[in-house]
Design an enzyme around this catalytic site. Sequence first.
Site, PDB file in Angstrom:
ATOM      1  N   GLY A   1      11.236 -19.198 -18.957  1.00 41.56           N
ATOM      2  CA  GLY A   1      12.099 -19.442 -20.107  1.00 41.56           C
ATOM      3  C   GLY A   1      12.107 -18.261 -21.053  1.00 41.56           C
ATOM      4  O   GLY A   1      12.316 -18.412 -22.269  1.00 41.56           O
TER       5      GLY A   1
ATOM      6  N   ASP B   1      13.686 -16.507 -15.817  1.00 43.05           N
ATOM      7  CA  ASP B   1      14.746 -17.325 -16.420  1.00 43.05           C
ATOM      8  C   ASP B   1      15.942 -17.345 -15.476  1.00 43.05           C
ATOM      9  O   ASP B   1      15.933 -16.694 -14.433  1.00 43.05           O
ATOM     10  CB  ASP B   1      15.149 -16.786 -17.792  1.00 43.05           C
ATOM     11  CG  ASP B   1      15.521 -17.903 -18.762  1.00 43.05           C
ATOM     12  OD1 ASP B   1      16.343 -18.764 -18.384  1.00 43.05           O
ATOM     13  OD2 ASP B   1      14.984 -17.923 -19.882  1.00 43.05           O
TER      14      ASP B   1
ATOM     15  N   TYR C   1      13.710 -36.959 -21.610  1.00 41.48           N
ATOM     16  CA  TYR C   1      12.988 -35.799 -22.148  1.00 41.48           C
ATOM     17  C   TYR C   1      11.565 -36.185 -22.521  1.00 41.48           C
ATOM     18  O   TYR C   1      10.604 -35.517 -22.134  1.00 41.48           O
ATOM     19  CB  TYR C   1      13.721 -35.253 -23.373  1.00 41.48           C
ATOM     20  CG  TYR C   1      13.077 -34.006 -23.945  1.00 41.48           C
ATOM     21  CD1 TYR C   1      13.300 -32.766 -23.364  1.00 41.48           C
ATOM     22  CD2 TYR C   1      12.240 -34.069 -25.055  1.00 41.48           C
ATOM     23  CE1 TYR C   1      12.705 -31.611 -23.866  1.00 41.48           C
ATOM     24  CE2 TYR C   1      11.646 -32.933 -25.574  1.00 41.48           C
ATOM     25  CZ  TYR C   1      11.876 -31.700 -24.977  1.00 41.48           C
ATOM     26  OH  TYR C   1      11.279 -30.575 -25.476  1.00 41.48           O
TER      27      TYR C   1
ATOM     28  N   ALA D   1      14.108 -15.798 -21.608  1.00 42.71           N
ATOM     29  CA  ALA D   1      15.350 -15.198 -22.114  1.00 42.71           C
ATOM     30  C   ALA D   1      15.787 -15.746 -23.462  1.00 42.71           C
ATOM     31  O   ALA D   1      16.686 -15.183 -24.097  1.00 42.71           O
ATOM     32  CB  ALA D   1      16.473 -15.396 -21.095  1.00 42.71           C
TER      33      ALA D   1
ATOM     34  N   SER E   1       5.493 -31.090 -25.923  1.00 38.26           N
ATOM     35  CA  SER E   1       6.367 -31.399 -27.052  1.00 38.26           C
ATOM     36  C   SER E   1       5.808 -32.633 -27.746  1.00 38.26           C
ATOM     37  O   SER E   1       5.177 -33.483 -27.114  1.00 38.26           O
ATOM     38  CB  SER E   1       7.788 -31.693 -26.572  1.00 38.26           C
ATOM     39  OG  SER E   1       8.576 -32.218 -27.631  1.00 38.26           O
TER      40      SER E   1
ATOM     41  N   GLY F   1      14.723 -18.606 -27.084  1.00 41.01           N
ATOM     42  CA  GLY F   1      13.851 -19.538 -27.779  1.00 41.01           C
ATOM     43  C   GLY F   1      12.392 -19.156 -27.818  1.00 41.01           C
ATOM     44  O   GLY F   1      12.014 -17.999 -28.016  1.00 41.01           O
TER      45      GLY F   1
ATOM     46  N   ASP G   1      15.995 -20.454 -10.518  1.00 45.37           N
ATOM     47  CA  ASP G   1      16.321 -21.773 -11.051  1.00 45.37           C
ATOM     48  C   ASP G   1      15.151 -22.710 -10.769  1.00 45.37           C
ATOM     49  O   ASP G   1      14.956 -23.163  -9.634  1.00 45.37           O
ATOM     50  CB  ASP G   1      17.600 -22.293 -10.402  1.00 45.37           C
ATOM     51  CG  ASP G   1      18.042 -23.639 -10.970  1.00 45.37           C
ATOM     52  OD1 ASP G   1      17.349 -24.163 -11.871  1.00 45.37           O
ATOM     53  OD2 ASP G   1      19.069 -24.171 -10.514  1.00 45.37           O
ATOM     54  N   LEU G   2      14.382 -23.033 -11.792  1.00 44.66           N
ATOM     55  CA  LEU G   2      13.195 -23.864 -11.616  1.00 44.66           C
ATOM     56  C   LEU G   2      13.527 -25.344 -11.467  1.00 44.66           C
ATOM     57  O   LEU G   2      12.625 -26.162 -11.308  1.00 44.66           O
ATOM     58  CB  LEU G   2      12.241 -23.660 -12.788  1.00 44.66           C
ATOM     59  CG  LEU G   2      11.715 -22.224 -12.951  1.00 44.66           C
ATOM     60  CD1 LEU G   2      10.781 -22.135 -14.147  1.00 44.66           C
ATOM     61  CD2 LEU G   2      11.011 -21.766 -11.680  1.00 44.66           C
TER      62      LEU G   2
ATOM     63  N   GLY H   1      12.264 -25.153 -20.358  1.00 46.41           N
ATOM     64  CA  GLY H   1      12.533 -26.570 -20.511  1.00 46.41           C
ATOM     65  C   GLY H   1      13.963 -26.783 -20.972  1.00 46.41           C
ATOM     66  O   GLY H   1      14.581 -25.881 -21.545  1.00 46.41           O
TER      67      GLY H   1
END
Length: 258
Positions: A9, A33, A151, A11, A114, A13, A42-43, A72
């Site tokens: 992730g 990413d 989520y 790339a 989270s 945030g 692509d995870l 995420g």
Amino acid sequence: MKRTIVVTGAASGMGRATAEALASAGHRVIGVDLRNAEVVADLATPAGREAMVAQVTALAPDGVDSVIAVAGVSPPVPPPTVVAVNFFGAVATLELLRPLLLRSPAPCAVAVISTAALMDYDQALVDACLARDEAGALALAEGMPLMGNTYASSKNGLAQWLRKAAVSAEWGGSGILLNGVAPGSVLTAMTEQFFATEEGREMMAKVTPISLPGRFHADPAEVAEVIAFLATPAGRYLVGQIIYVDGGTEAIFRPDVI
């Protein structure tokens, strides 16, 4: 000492903020990413996860020192994709790169959870995730509302997996420090849609209450500081911990849990 660190992730945030913080500290960062990263994969799919491992191995054949699973997604991404990335993609990232971690003299791994993991979740979906039944979990998610609790379920499952794995022979028993960071309200491309309207801001204040005056959300860099700390041997006696970087949300929700 300079470390080789994989960040998924990377790339945007929190992933981008973490990668930038580590690179600024002199570490070698291998970003993963969908685009704009050293490793493009692509995870959400088993094939993408295998491609990620092959590319990381080619870039770091002698091993890596840290793996940070940040990647995420959340609604409006379809519920099956949320589960595929947030649980199965994160766990696969950590497990499939574990052999490379074992080549490091001081290996560390971090998963981004989270505060949503504390909210209402679907027990059947969490159970399917923990049973590693990806097909079954995605089928359950397919039947859930777009703005449902997939989520929260994916992050709850990841938190439970981390706590159990961290003290297992494969992780803690092999000398790998595995911990997690649980952000609360953070302003990123994934959440800006909620802060753009009064209704969205009220919703965020309800699901992620903050005790700090004048604060409504964290900056990604504030969370990245904690993630980066866990990615180094500085916390060499921390195992299986989930650190809530949330402005007080977790303590507000469950003050009696210690």
